[in-house]
Structures are given as C-alpha cells and as structure tokens.
Design a protein around this motif. Structure first.
Motif, PDB file in Angstrom:
ATOM      1  N   ALA A 236      46.610 -78.838 -13.445  1.00  0.00           N
ATOM      2  CA  ALA A 236      45.470 -78.155 -12.817  1.00  0.00           C
ATOM      3  C   ALA A 236      45.931 -77.292 -11.652  1.00  0.00           C
ATOM      4  CB  ALA A 236      44.454 -79.186 -12.330  1.00  0.00           C
ATOM      5  N   THR A 237      47.234 -77.247 -11.402  1.00  0.00           N
ATOM      6  CA  THR A 237      47.719 -76.479 -10.251  1.00  0.00           C
ATOM      7  C   THR A 237      48.265 -75.117 -10.685  1.00  0.00           C
ATOM      8  OG1 THR A 237      50.019 -77.295 -10.352  1.00  0.00           O
ATOM      9  CG2 THR A 237      48.426 -78.637  -9.110  1.00  0.00           C
ATOM     10  N   GLU A 238      48.197 -74.174  -9.757  1.00  0.00           N
ATOM     11  CA  GLU A 238      48.829 -72.858 -10.001  1.00  0.00           C
ATOM     12  C   GLU A 238      50.349 -73.011 -10.023  1.00  0.00           C
ATOM     13  OE1 GLU A 238      47.635 -69.866  -7.196  1.00  0.00           O
ATOM     14  OE2 GLU A 238      45.503 -70.299  -7.504  1.00  0.00           O
ATOM     15  N   ASP A 239      50.844 -73.961  -9.245  1.00  0.00           N
ATOM     16  CA  ASP A 239      52.306 -74.079  -9.132  1.00  0.00           C
ATOM     17  C   ASP A 239      52.956 -74.572 -10.428  1.00  0.00           C
ATOM     18  OD1 ASP A 239      52.333 -73.025  -6.619  1.00  0.00           O
ATOM     19  OD2 ASP A 239      52.367 -74.958  -5.584  1.00  0.00           O
ATOM     20  N   GLN A 240      52.236 -75.395 -11.200  1.00  0.00           N
ATOM     21  CA  GLN A 240      52.786 -75.794 -12.511  1.00  0.00           C
ATOM     22  C   GLN A 240      52.866 -74.576 -13.423  1.00  0.00           C
ATOM     23  OE1 GLN A 240      50.387 -76.061 -15.368  1.00  0.00           O
ATOM     24  NE2 GLN A 240      52.118 -76.298 -16.778  1.00  0.00           N
ATOM     25  N   LYS A 241      51.836 -73.735 -13.390  1.00  0.00           N
ATOM     26  CA  LYS A 241      51.851 -72.522 -14.231  1.00  0.00           C
ATOM     27  C   LYS A 241      53.016 -71.628 -13.811  1.00  0.00           C
ATOM     28  CE  LYS A 241      48.179 -73.680 -16.537  1.00  0.00           C
ATOM     29  NZ  LYS A 241      48.449 -75.098 -16.337  1.00  0.00           N
ATOM     30  N   GLU A 242      53.153 -71.447 -12.496  1.00  0.00           N
ATOM     31  CA  GLU A 242      54.216 -70.587 -11.966  1.00  0.00           C
ATOM     32  C   GLU A 242      55.598 -71.168 -12.293  1.00  0.00           C
ATOM     33  OE1 GLU A 242      54.838 -67.801 -10.860  1.00  0.00           O
ATOM     34  OE2 GLU A 242      56.701 -67.982  -9.703  1.00  0.00           O
ATOM     35  N   GLY A 243      55.773 -72.464 -12.114  1.00  0.00           N
ATOM     36  CA  GLY A 243      57.085 -73.088 -12.345  1.00  0.00           C
ATOM     37  C   GLY A 243      57.528 -72.931 -13.784  1.00  0.00           C
ATOM     38  N   MET A 244      56.621 -73.185 -14.703  1.00  0.00           N
ATOM     39  CA  MET A 244      56.997 -73.107 -16.122  1.00  0.00           C
ATOM     40  C   MET A 244      57.144 -71.657 -16.578  1.00  0.00           C
ATOM     41  SD  MET A 244      55.195 -76.424 -17.847  1.00  0.00           S
ATOM     42  CE  MET A 244      55.352 -78.049 -17.058  1.00  0.00           C
ATOM     43  N   ARG A 251      63.560 -66.645 -14.065  1.00  0.00           N
ATOM     44  CA  ARG A 251      63.548 -66.215 -12.671  1.00  0.00           C
ATOM     45  C   ARG A 251      63.268 -67.422 -11.789  1.00  0.00           C
ATOM     46  NH1 ARG A 251      58.260 -66.321 -11.112  1.00  0.00           N
ATOM     47  NH2 ARG A 251      56.733 -66.062 -12.772  1.00  0.00           N
ATOM     48  N   LYS A 252      63.426 -67.235 -10.483  1.00  0.00           N
ATOM     49  CA  LYS A 252      63.115 -68.334  -9.557  1.00  0.00           C
ATOM     50  C   LYS A 252      61.607 -68.425  -9.372  1.00  0.00           C
ATOM     51  CE  LYS A 252      65.436 -69.543  -5.924  1.00  0.00           C
ATOM     52  NZ  LYS A 252      66.167 -69.606  -4.643  1.00  0.00           N
ATOM     53  N   PRO A 253      61.060 -69.630  -9.336  1.00  0.00           N
ATOM     54  CA  PRO A 253      59.615 -69.725  -9.118  1.00  0.00           C
ATOM     55  C   PRO A 253      59.241 -69.374  -7.686  1.00  0.00           C
ATOM     56  CG  PRO A 253      60.597 -71.906  -9.137  1.00  0.00           C
ATOM     57  CD  PRO A 253      61.707 -70.935  -9.476  1.00  0.00           C
ATOM     58  N   SER A 254      58.037 -68.873  -7.544  1.00  0.00           N
ATOM     59  CA  SER A 254      57.518 -68.596  -6.212  1.00  0.00           C
ATOM     60  C   SER A 254      56.249 -69.436  -6.035  1.00  0.00           C
ATOM     61  CB  SER A 254      57.227 -67.095  -6.116  1.00  0.00           C
ATOM     62  OG  SER A 254      56.626 -66.823  -4.884  1.00  0.00           O
ATOM     63  N   PHE A 255      56.439 -70.635  -5.490  1.00  0.00           N
ATOM     64  CA  PHE A 255      55.317 -71.564  -5.385  1.00  0.00           C
ATOM     65  C   PHE A 255      54.399 -71.168  -4.234  1.00  0.00           C
ATOM     66  CE2 PHE A 255      58.558 -74.523  -7.344  1.00  0.00           C
ATOM     67  CZ  PHE A 255      57.962 -74.540  -8.589  1.00  0.00           C
ATOM     68  N   ARG A 256      53.095 -71.350  -4.436  1.00  0.00           N
ATOM     69  CA  ARG A 256      52.119 -70.983  -3.401  1.00  0.00           C
ATOM     70  C   ARG A 256      51.372 -72.194  -2.849  1.00  0.00           C
ATOM     71  NH1 ARG A 256      48.417 -66.675  -5.774  1.00  0.00           N
ATOM     72  NH2 ARG A 256      47.871 -66.326  -3.598  1.00  0.00           N
ATOM     73  N   ASN A 257      51.859 -73.368  -3.213  1.00  0.00           N
ATOM     74  CA  ASN A 257      51.260 -74.621  -2.726  1.00  0.00           C
ATOM     75  C   ASN A 257      49.787 -74.732  -3.093  1.00  0.00           C
ATOM     76  OD1 ASN A 257      53.750 -75.304  -1.665  1.00  0.00           O
ATOM     77  ND2 ASN A 257      53.311 -74.273   0.275  1.00  0.00           N
ATOM     78  N   ARG A 258      49.519 -74.310  -4.317  1.00  0.00           N
ATOM     79  CA  ARG A 258      48.140 -74.430  -4.834  1.00  0.00           C
ATOM     80  C   ARG A 258      48.150 -75.086  -6.197  1.00  0.00           C
ATOM     81  NH1 ARG A 258      44.985 -69.150  -3.561  1.00  0.00           N
ATOM     82  NH2 ARG A 258      45.781 -68.665  -1.542  1.00  0.00           N
TER      83      ARG A 258
END
Ligand SMILES: CC(C)(O)CC(=O)SCCNC(=O)CCNC(=O)[C@H](O)C(C)(C)COP(=O)(O)OP(=O)(O)OC[C@H]1O[C@@H](n2cnc3c(N)ncnc32)[C@H](O)[C@@H]1OP(=O)(O)O
Length: 258
Positions: A236-244, A251-258
């Motif tokens: 349910a997080t944006e960061d899981q979408k970004e990480g995968m 590329r390196k993930p850019s986590f937004r702590n959401r």
C-alpha cells in the motif's frame, strides 16, 4: 534543550549520541537517562533524522546504573518511583532504527541499554557483563530477559550468576553483537551502517523493525502472521512501487517515505 550528560552530532540523517559522563565511566544516572529519553523524543519527532547511533567513550560504553546515586535508596524509593523508570526504556519504544556502538565496558545497565538498541556493533575492546550480583542485586533493566533471548539460557545464567565479563569475540560468537570491528573504526562503521539504513524508506524500515521485534514477544505462528500482514501492507506504500520499479528499470530507488 541543553544536555549535561550527552553529546549530539548530526551526520547527514544520522544522529550520533555520545554518553558523556567520563568521570564515572558513563554510569547511567537518573539525570542521564532522563536526558536520553528527552533527546529520543525530540529525534523521533524530527523528520530529518532517519536513524540513531548511541555510543560512549573508548573506555566505557556505560558501566551500569549509577551505584553511588542508588546505594542508599530504600525499597519504597525504588518501588514508588518504579525504578527502572520509563526514561530507561524509551529506547524500546523508539520507532526509528537504533544502533549501539560499544567500546570498552558495557556492564549492568550499560549492557541492558545496548541490548535495547536494534543491534550492537562492538569494538574489539568491548566487554559485556551483568555484574549486578557482585553488588548484591540483580539486573533490573531487562538483562535477565533480553540477554537470555540473545545468547540462550546457559550462557545467560553463567553471566548473571557469576557476574563475569564477556569479551567482544565471545559476544560476537554467541550472537550478542552483530559485528566486531577494530576500535579505531567503531564510529565510522556504525555511522556507515546507520547511513545505509537511512537510505531506505523510513516507514518500511519501521515495519521491518516492528516485525523483528515481534519475534521477542510472541509465538512463531503469531509472529509469522504479524509479519505477513505487515508485508502485505508494504504494497500500500509508494515506496514499494518505487523500489520494485527501480529494480526493474536498473536504477537506484528514490524513496519518499510514503
Ligand atoms: C541497571 C541495573 C538495575 O541493572 C543495575 C546496574 O546497572 S548496577 C551497576 C552494574 N555495574 C557495575 O557493577 C560495574 C561497576 N564498575 C566497575 O566494576 C568498575 O568501575 C569497572 C570494572 C567498570 C572499571 O574499573 P576501573 O578501570 O578500575 O575504574 P574505576 O576506578 O572503578 O571507575 C572509575 C570511576 O568511575 C566510577 N564508576 C564506575 N562504575 C560506576 C557505576 N556503575 N556507578 C557509579 N560510578 C561508577 C568509579 O566509582 C570511579 O569513580 P571514583 O570513585 O574514582 O570517583
């Protein structure tokens, strides 16, 4: 707030807290633990802080509760104030990742404080122990419980009943510490570990920490159920979408702590 018994340095998103009562080998006086608790409150509320490293001096992480302060306390004093007070235990409710960087003595409450952190990185000079029995008392800040979970009953009984110290090599062998490093690299290594953690998604790191801590508190089936539900909630997080997505896009993930 000013601190008499602590030093605080920021290293990027990592807060380095140094216990600073060198004249008493960082004995954990009521004033020191109250300051530590207040500082952890402030760091928890500060979104620019991602992780915390707690350390002491070359000679002592902390030589335990302040024996000079407590030697004349009565039963009613300790019972009514509920010593060990909540200020000691603030670390156990701290939601951001915490690392103890231990050189020299981590005895009694010092060992207990280190065990309240998420993990312990030890210098090759570190010495751990629960020597309370040698001064006519027993561990009172979780030592009998946490040490036993870290190193098992036989070794915990040995430590708590004889009051002997364990050197850094033995502490690593039996799982009390996660890494052993040369003393002159302790802070560098601990900060590097904290910095690596601080690059992760903060809420996902909190969930990971919650899940591992649950293993201390519950049955295997309950713990796995808890882990599964948290794992599901990462989706349910944006960061899981970004990480995968970052993995797939190389590329390196850019986590937004959401
Ligand atoms: C939290 C609970 C409930 O679990 C309870 C506890 O933590 S009880 C405390 C458990 N800790 C200990 O019993 C360790 C006590 N300290 C020592 O055994 C030794 O100091 C040592 C082996 C760590 C180091 O020995 P040494 O190099 O010889 O240094 P010292 O001269 O003994 O110490 C220097 C200085 O520090 C004072 N000191 C050390 N530890 C404490 C302490 N826990 N409380 C108060 N003060 C402490 C020591 O008294 C010396 O000061 P001066 O007397 O010279 O002013």
């Amino acid at each position: 707030m000013t601190y008499q018994n602590l030093l605080l340095e920021m290293h990027g998103k990592v807060a380095l807290i140094t216990l600073n009562r060198p004249q008493a080998l960082n004995a954990l006086s009521p004033e020191l633990t109250a300051e530590l608790s207040a500082l952890l409150d402030a760091l928890e509320a500060d979104d620019s802080v991602a992780a915390v490293v707690i350390t002491g001096s070359e000679k002592a992480f902390a030589a335990g509760a302040d024996i000079k302060a407590m030697k004349d306390w009565s039963y009613m004093d300790v019972y009514k104030s509920d010593f060990i007070t909540a200020s000691w235990e603030r670390l156990t409710t701290f939601r951001k990742p915490s690392i103890a960087a231990v050189a020299g003595y981590a005895l009694g409450g010092g060992c207990e404080l280190a065990m309240m952190c998420d993990f312990i990185i030890a210098a090759d000079t570190a010495k751990f122990g629960q020597p309370e029995i040698t001064i006519g008392t027993i561990p009172g800040a979780g030592g009998t419980q946490r040490l036993t979970r870290f190193i098992g009953k036989s070794k915990a009984m040995d430590m708590v009943l004889t009051g002997r110290m364990m050197d850094a090599q033995e502490a690593e062998r039996c799982g009390l510490v996660s890494r052993l490093v040369p003393a002159d690299r302790l802070i560098e290594e601990a900060l590097a570990a904290a910095e690596k953690i601080s690059q992760m998604s903060a809420p996902i790191a909190m969930m990971a920490k919650d899940a591992v801590n649950r293993a201390f508190e519950t049955t295997l089936a309950e713990g796995i159920h808890f882990e599964r539900r948290l794992f599901h909630s990462t989706f349910a997080t944006e960061d899981q979408k970004e990480g995968m997505a970052a993995f797939v896009e190389k590329r390196k993930p850019s986590f937004r702590n959401r």
